[in-house]
Scaffold this motif. Structure first.
Motif, short mmCIF file in Angstrom:
data_model
loop_
_atom_site.label_atom_id
_atom_site.label_comp_id
_atom_site.label_asym_id
_atom_site.label_seq_id
_atom_site.Cartn_x
_atom_site.Cartn_y
_atom_site.Cartn_z
N LEU A 106 34.55 49.29 46.91
CA LEU A 106 33.99 50.62 46.71
C LEU A 106 32.46 50.53 46.71
CD1 LEU A 106 35.11 53.46 46.05
CD2 LEU A 106 34.85 52.91 43.64
N GLU A 112 26.69 44.43 39.19
CA GLU A 112 26.22 43.12 39.63
C GLU A 112 27.38 42.20 39.96
OE1 GLU A 112 23.20 42.43 40.41
OE2 GLU A 112 22.54 44.41 39.71
N SER A 118 30.63 48.25 48.05
CA SER A 118 30.08 47.85 49.35
C SER A 118 30.17 48.98 50.36
CB SER A 118 30.74 46.57 49.86
OG SER A 118 31.91 46.87 50.57
N PRO A 163 12.10 64.10 40.43
CA PRO A 163 12.55 65.16 41.32
C PRO A 163 11.37 65.88 41.95
CG PRO A 163 13.20 65.61 39.04
CD PRO A 163 12.28 64.45 39.01
N LEU A 170 28.61 56.72 43.29
CA LEU A 170 28.43 55.54 42.45
C LEU A 170 26.99 55.29 42.05
CD1 LEU A 170 31.08 54.59 44.47
CD2 LEU A 170 31.07 53.05 42.55
N SER A 171 26.03 55.68 42.89
CA SER A 171 24.66 55.41 42.49
C SER A 171 24.24 56.35 41.36
CB SER A 171 23.71 55.52 43.69
OG SER A 171 23.93 56.72 44.37
N VAL A 172 24.77 57.56 41.36
CA VAL A 172 24.48 58.48 40.26
C VAL A 172 25.11 57.97 38.96
CG1 VAL A 172 25.01 60.80 39.38
CG2 VAL A 172 24.17 60.52 41.71
N ALA A 177 18.28 65.47 41.02
CA ALA A 177 17.44 64.64 40.16
C ALA A 177 16.92 65.45 38.98
CB ALA A 177 16.27 64.07 40.97
N ASN A 234 17.86 64.30 35.13
CA ASN A 234 16.83 64.06 34.12
C ASN A 234 17.06 64.92 32.89
OD1 ASN A 234 15.46 62.07 35.48
ND2 ASN A 234 13.89 63.43 36.31
N VAL A 284 29.34 52.12 49.61
CA VAL A 284 28.31 53.13 49.33
C VAL A 284 27.06 52.82 50.14
CG1 VAL A 284 26.88 54.17 47.55
CG2 VAL A 284 29.17 53.37 47.01
N SER A 323 13.73 61.00 44.45
CA SER A 323 14.76 61.73 43.69
C SER A 323 16.05 60.93 43.57
CB SER A 323 15.11 63.04 44.41
OG SER A 323 13.99 63.85 44.55
N ARG A 371 25.83 54.90 38.16
CA ARG A 371 25.12 53.73 37.68
C ARG A 371 23.85 54.14 36.94
NH1 ARG A 371 23.04 48.79 41.42
NH2 ARG A 371 22.63 47.37 39.72
N HIS A 372 23.17 55.16 37.48
CA HIS A 372 21.92 55.60 36.88
C HIS A 372 22.15 56.20 35.50
CE1 HIS A 372 17.82 57.14 36.82
NE2 HIS A 372 18.33 58.25 36.31
N ARG A 387 22.06 53.35 57.19
CA ARG A 387 23.10 52.47 57.71
C ARG A 387 23.23 52.53 59.22
NH1 ARG A 387 28.97 52.23 55.04
NH2 ARG A 387 27.63 51.50 53.39
N LEU A 403 14.25 59.57 37.17
CA LEU A 403 14.13 60.07 38.54
C LEU A 403 12.91 60.97 38.61
CD1 LEU A 403 17.84 61.09 39.04
CD2 LEU A 403 16.76 58.93 39.60
N PRO A 440 18.65 57.97 42.68
CA PRO A 440 18.79 56.91 41.69
C PRO A 440 18.65 55.56 42.38
CG PRO A 440 20.67 58.42 41.62
CD PRO A 440 19.89 58.74 42.85
N GLU A 487 25.74 47.63 34.24
CA GLU A 487 25.05 46.59 35.01
C GLU A 487 26.01 45.49 35.45
OE1 GLU A 487 22.15 46.78 36.63
OE2 GLU A 487 22.41 48.75 35.73
N VAL A 529 23.33 52.45 51.03
CA VAL A 529 22.12 52.29 50.23
C VAL A 529 20.94 52.79 51.06
CG1 VAL A 529 20.60 50.59 49.16
CG2 VAL A 529 23.06 50.28 49.06
N THR A 543 35.17 55.08 50.83
CA THR A 543 35.78 54.00 51.61
C THR A 543 36.20 54.53 52.99
OG1 THR A 543 37.93 54.42 50.59
CG2 THR A 543 36.61 52.71 49.60
#
Lengths: 327, 340
Positions: free
Chosen positions: B254, B244, B256, A268, B215-217, B191, B195, B258, A257, B219-220, A220, A266, A259, B240, B260, A188
Motif C-alpha cells: 500500500l 519506516e 509503495s 496552506p 496515506l500521506s495525510v 492543508a 492545520n 502511493v 500544502s 501519516r501527517h 511518477r 503544513l 504533507p 513512524e 510521492v 493499489t
C-alpha cells in the motif's frame, strides 16, 4: 512548431450565466509533441478539464469556445459536427474519472469496443473480434476472450477503467486525454492503471495528456507539466525541473500544502481560488500571493523564462522560491 | 501515559445482503468489520487507513453506535456502550461526535449556519446563550462570527468543512471521528483544514479517530495507525514505525503504491504493484484474507488465519511471515519467485 500533435493558441472557453460570463479558460497556449506524456495540474475550477472538453466539442452548446486548437494542423475550433465525429475516437480519445457511467450497462464489453472500431474502420466480423481481444490483452485484462462476452457490472472499477482505455486506443489515436483516470480508484489499483498508461505510451507511441490534481502522480509518470490556475497556464517545465526549481509562487504553494516528512506544520495557500465571473486583474494569483506587488495586478502576465522552464510570474527572477522539505 | 479513552474488543459488524438467483433470492451475510480490537488514548490521533471495502467507515460508525455492532465490546470512558439505552446514547454523544466527508451533503441547505451549529445544543437541551456559543465556535474554526446568518450555499467546500467541525465541537466532545474530512477538498484548502484540526486538538485536548484512504495525510496527522484490509486490522503501531518499517506485506504494498511528489524518489523506487482487486467481503478468502494478492504467500497462509501479535518495533501485525525491518517486499518476492 508545426510538428506537434496538439497545438492550442489563445484558447478560451466561456459560459454565459444569469450572473454574467464565467471565463473558465482565458487564453491558453500549449503544445503536445508526438509520443509525449504531459501532465496538466490544477485545482478544481482551474479550467484543466474544461479546456480539453471544449477542444473535443464535448461541452454544452451554451459554452463559447474561442482561439485555436489544432490537431496535426487541422483546426477544431468551429469545425463541423461531422468533422468532430471523425476526430473524436480516431485522432483524439478521452477517458474520464468514472468509467461506469461511460459504459452502457446493457451491452457486452466486446460489443461496445467493436462499436468504437466500426465507427472509424471497416473490419470484418472476425477481424473486429480478434482486435477486441488484442485490445483487452494490451490493457492487461486476463482471459480477454471470456471477458469480452461479459457486461460492465461484472467488472471491478479498475477493470472498467482498463476497458475504457482499450476503447480509447482502439483506433490508434495520436493523442489520449486522460481526465483524472484514477481519482475514483484505490491506490493499489491506481498504480496498475498508471502502469497501463505508461505501457501504451511506450508500445504504441501515443501522446498522452494526463489531467490530475495529484502532484505525486505527476512525479511518477509524466515528462512535462503544465500548471494551471484560474484558466491560464502559470508554469511549464519538465517534471524534474518543476520539482527541483519551481518558479511560480502558486506551484510552490501547492507543494508546501502537501504533507511531507519533517514538515510539522503544513503551509496552506491563504484564501481561496478566484471567482471566475470576475477574475482579478493582472495575475490571478496575486490576491493570494505573499510576493505580490502593485505591478502584478497591472496586466495579465504571459509565460516567460523562469529559473528552468517557463513561468507566468513577473517577479520570478527576484524571488528565491523554496519548497523546503521534500516529500 | 495518557488514559485510555476508548477500548474496542472483538468488534464485529455483519450486514444482511440478498443475492438474486433468478426468481429465488439467497440471504447472505457480509462481515464488514470482523473481530477488530484497538484503543484510543485521550488527546491522541489514531489513523484508520484502508482501501474501499476495508470496513473503516463502518468501524467508525459502530464506535459512535450510528450502526449497531453485531458482537464485541466498546468501552468509552470506562463505560460499556454496546447495548446502551437511547437515553444513555444521548449522553454519550455529547462526548463523541463525527465530521463527515462530504461538506456539501452534510449541511441542510435550508438552515442557516446558526441553526446548523446550534442544533446539537438544542437536542441535548443545553442551556445558555446559543447565539453567543455559535459565534465562539465560528471564531474557533477560523470563520467570521457574522457568517452565522448565512446559508450553506454561500460557502466554499473548505468553509463548509469548517462549519461541520464547529458543529461537531459544539458540545465539547472528547473524541471526534473524522471520516475522510479532507478528501473532498483541493490540496491548498486541505492543508488549511488539517492545520485547523491540529490546532484544535492541542487547544481542546481532543482525541481523533482519523479515517482516510490518503496515506500521506494519515501519516501527517496520526500518532498511531491501524491498517485495515477486508474488515480486519492487519497492522497497528505508531505511525513512524509503520511508515519506516511496515511488517505486513499489505502495508508495504500500500505504501509503495502511493505516489510521492518527488520525481527522483518516484523513478528510483522499487514498487510492488499488487495484482487484482480487493476480493468480495461476501466470500472472503480462507486463512489470511490477503493471501490472494500477497506476493510472498505460502500454503499456511491459505489455511490458517494469522492472529495479531507483537513484533520488533512495538507494532502488532496479523501475518505468519512479517517483514523484518530493512527487508523489502521486492527482495522477498524475488526470492520466493526464484525458489518456486
Amino acid at each position: 512548431m508545426s510538428d506537434s500533435v496538439l497545438s492550442l493558441r489563445d484558447f478560451t472557453v466561456s459560459f454565459p450565466t444569469l450572473y454574467g460570463t464565467v471565463r473558465a479558460v482565458r487564453g491558453l497556449s500549449l503544445d503536445v509533441n508526438p509520443g509525449e506524456f504531459v501532465g496538466v495540474v490544477g485545482e478544481s475550477g482551474s479550467g484543466k478539464s474544461v479546456t480539453f472538453l471544449g477542444m473535443m466539442g464535448l461541452l454544452p452548446k451554451s459554452a463559447i469556445v474561442g482561439g485555436s486548437a489544432k490537431i496535426n494542423g487541422e483546426e477544431l475550433v468551429g469545425a463541423s459536427n461531422r468533422k468532430m465525429r471523425s476526430v473524436r475516437g480516431q485522432k483524439i480519445s478521452m477517458i474520464f474519472q468514472d468509467p461506469l457511467s461511460a459504459l452502457n450497462p446493457v451491452h457486452r464489453i466486446g460489443a461496445q469496443i467493436e462499436e468504437m472500431l466500426g465507427a472509424h474502420q471497416s473490419l470484418s466480423r472476425q477481424e473486429s473480434e480478434r482486435r477486441v481481444i488484442e485490445l483487452l490483452d494490451i490493457v492487461g485484462i486476463p482471459q480477454p476472450d471470456q471477458r469480452a462476452r461479459q457486461f460492465p457490472h461484472e467488472f471491478s472499477g479498475g477493470m472498467r477503467q482498463r476497458v475504457m482505455i482499450a476503447m480509447a486506443i482502439a483506433n490508434n489515436p495520436e493523442l489520449l486525454i486522460a481526465d483524472e483516470p484514477t481519482t475514483a480508484l484505490d491506490v493499489t489499483v491506481q498504480a496498475q492503471i498508471l502502469e497501463v498508461l505508461e505501457r501504451i505510451r511506450q508500445e504504441l507511441d501515443t501522446a498522452i495528456v494526463l489531467i490530475t490534481h495529484d502532484l505525486g502522480i505527476v512525479a511518477r509518470v509524466v515528462d512535462r507539466v503544465e500548471v494551471m490556475y484560474a484558466g491560464r497556464a502559470v508554469e511549464r517545465a519538465t517534471v524534474a525541473n518543476l520539482f527541483d526549481t519551481p518558479s511560480h509562487p502558486y506551484t510552490v504553494g501547492l507543494m508546501r500544502s502537501l504533507p511531507a516528512l519533517g514538515r510539522e506544520r503544513l503551509e496552506p495557500i491563504p484564501g481561496s481560488p478566484p471567482n471566475m465571473l470576475e477574475p482579478p486583474p493582472g495575475c490571478a494569483f496575486a490576491p493570494r500571493c505573499a510576493h505580490a506587488q502593485a505591478a502584478c495586478s497591472a496586466e495579465i502576465p504571459d509565460l516567460r523564462e523562469g529559473r528552468s522552464g517557463l513561468t507566468a510570474c513577473i517577479r520570478s527572477h527576484e524571488l528565491q522560491l523554496e519548497v523546503g522539505t521534500r516529500g | 501515559m495518557a488514559d485510555t479513552l476508548l477500548q474496542v474488543e472483538g468488534l464485529v459488524k455483519e450486514f444482511d445482503v440478498r443475492r438474486n438467483l433468478g426468481i429465488r433470492s439467497q440471504k447472505l451475510k457480509v462481515q464488514a468489520v470482523s473481530n477488530v480490537s484497538f484503543s484510543v488514548d485521550s488527546g491522541e490521533t489514531l489513523g484508520l487507513v484502508g482501501e474501499s471495502g476495508s470496513g473503516k467507515t463502518t468501524l467508525g460508525r459502530c464506535v459512535l453506535r450510528l450502526l449497531e455492532p453485531t458482537a464485541g465490546s466498546i468501552v468509552f470512558k470506562g463505560q460499556e456502550i454496546v447495548g446502551l439505552s437511547s437515553d444513555g446514547l444521548r449522553a454519550l454523544r455529547r462526548d463523541m461526535q463525527i465530521v463527515f466527508q462530504d461538506p456539501f451533503a452534510s449541511l441542510d441547505p435550508k438552515r442557516t449556519v446558526q441553526a446548523a451549529i446550534a442544533e446539537p445544543l438544542e437536542i441535548q437541551r443545553v442551556g445558555g446563550d446559543h447565539p453567543q456559543r455559535v459565534r465562539e465556535l465560528l471564531e474557533l474554526v477560523g470563520l467570521s462570527p457574522d457568517h452565522a446568518r448565512r446559508y450553506p450555499h454561500e460557502f466554499s467546500g473548505g468553509q463548509r468543512q469548517r462549519i461541520g467541525i464547529a458543529r461537531a465541537l459544539a458540545l465539547n466532545p472528547s473524541l471526534l471521528i473524522l471520516d475522510e474530512p479532507v478528501s473532498a477538498l483541493d490540496v491548498s484548502i486541505q492543508a488549511q483544514v488539517l492545520n485547523l484540526l491540529g490546532e484544535l486538538q492541542t487547544e481542546l485536548n481532543l482525541a481523533y479517530m482519523f479515517i482516510a484512504h490518503d496515506l500521506s495525510v494519515v501519516r501527517h496527522t496520526s500518532d498511531r495507525i491501524a491498517v485495515m484490509y477486508l474488515g480486519k486490522i492487519v497492522e497497528l503501531g505508531d505511525s513512524e514505525t509503520i511508515y519506516e518499517n511496515p511488517a505486513h506485506p499489505y502495508t508495504h504494498a500500500l505504501l509503495s503504491a502511493v505516489p510521492v511528489p518527488d520525481p527522483e524518489v518516484e523513478r528510483a523506487r522499487q514498487r510492488i504493484v499488487l495484482t487484482g482487486d480487493v476480493p468480495s467481503p461476501i466470500n472472503p478468502p480462507s486463512g489470511c484474507r490477503f493471501h490472494t494478492r500477497c506476493p510472498i504467500a505460502q500454503d499456511r497462509c491459505r489455511t490458517e488465519e494469522p492472529a495479531m501479535r507483537t513484533v520488533t518495533g512495538g507494532q502488532s501485525v496479523a501475518c505468519h511471515f512479517p517483514l523484518e525491518p530493512g527487508v523489502t517486499l521486492v527482495e522477498l518476492a524475488g526470492r520466493a519467485a526464484a525458489s518456486a
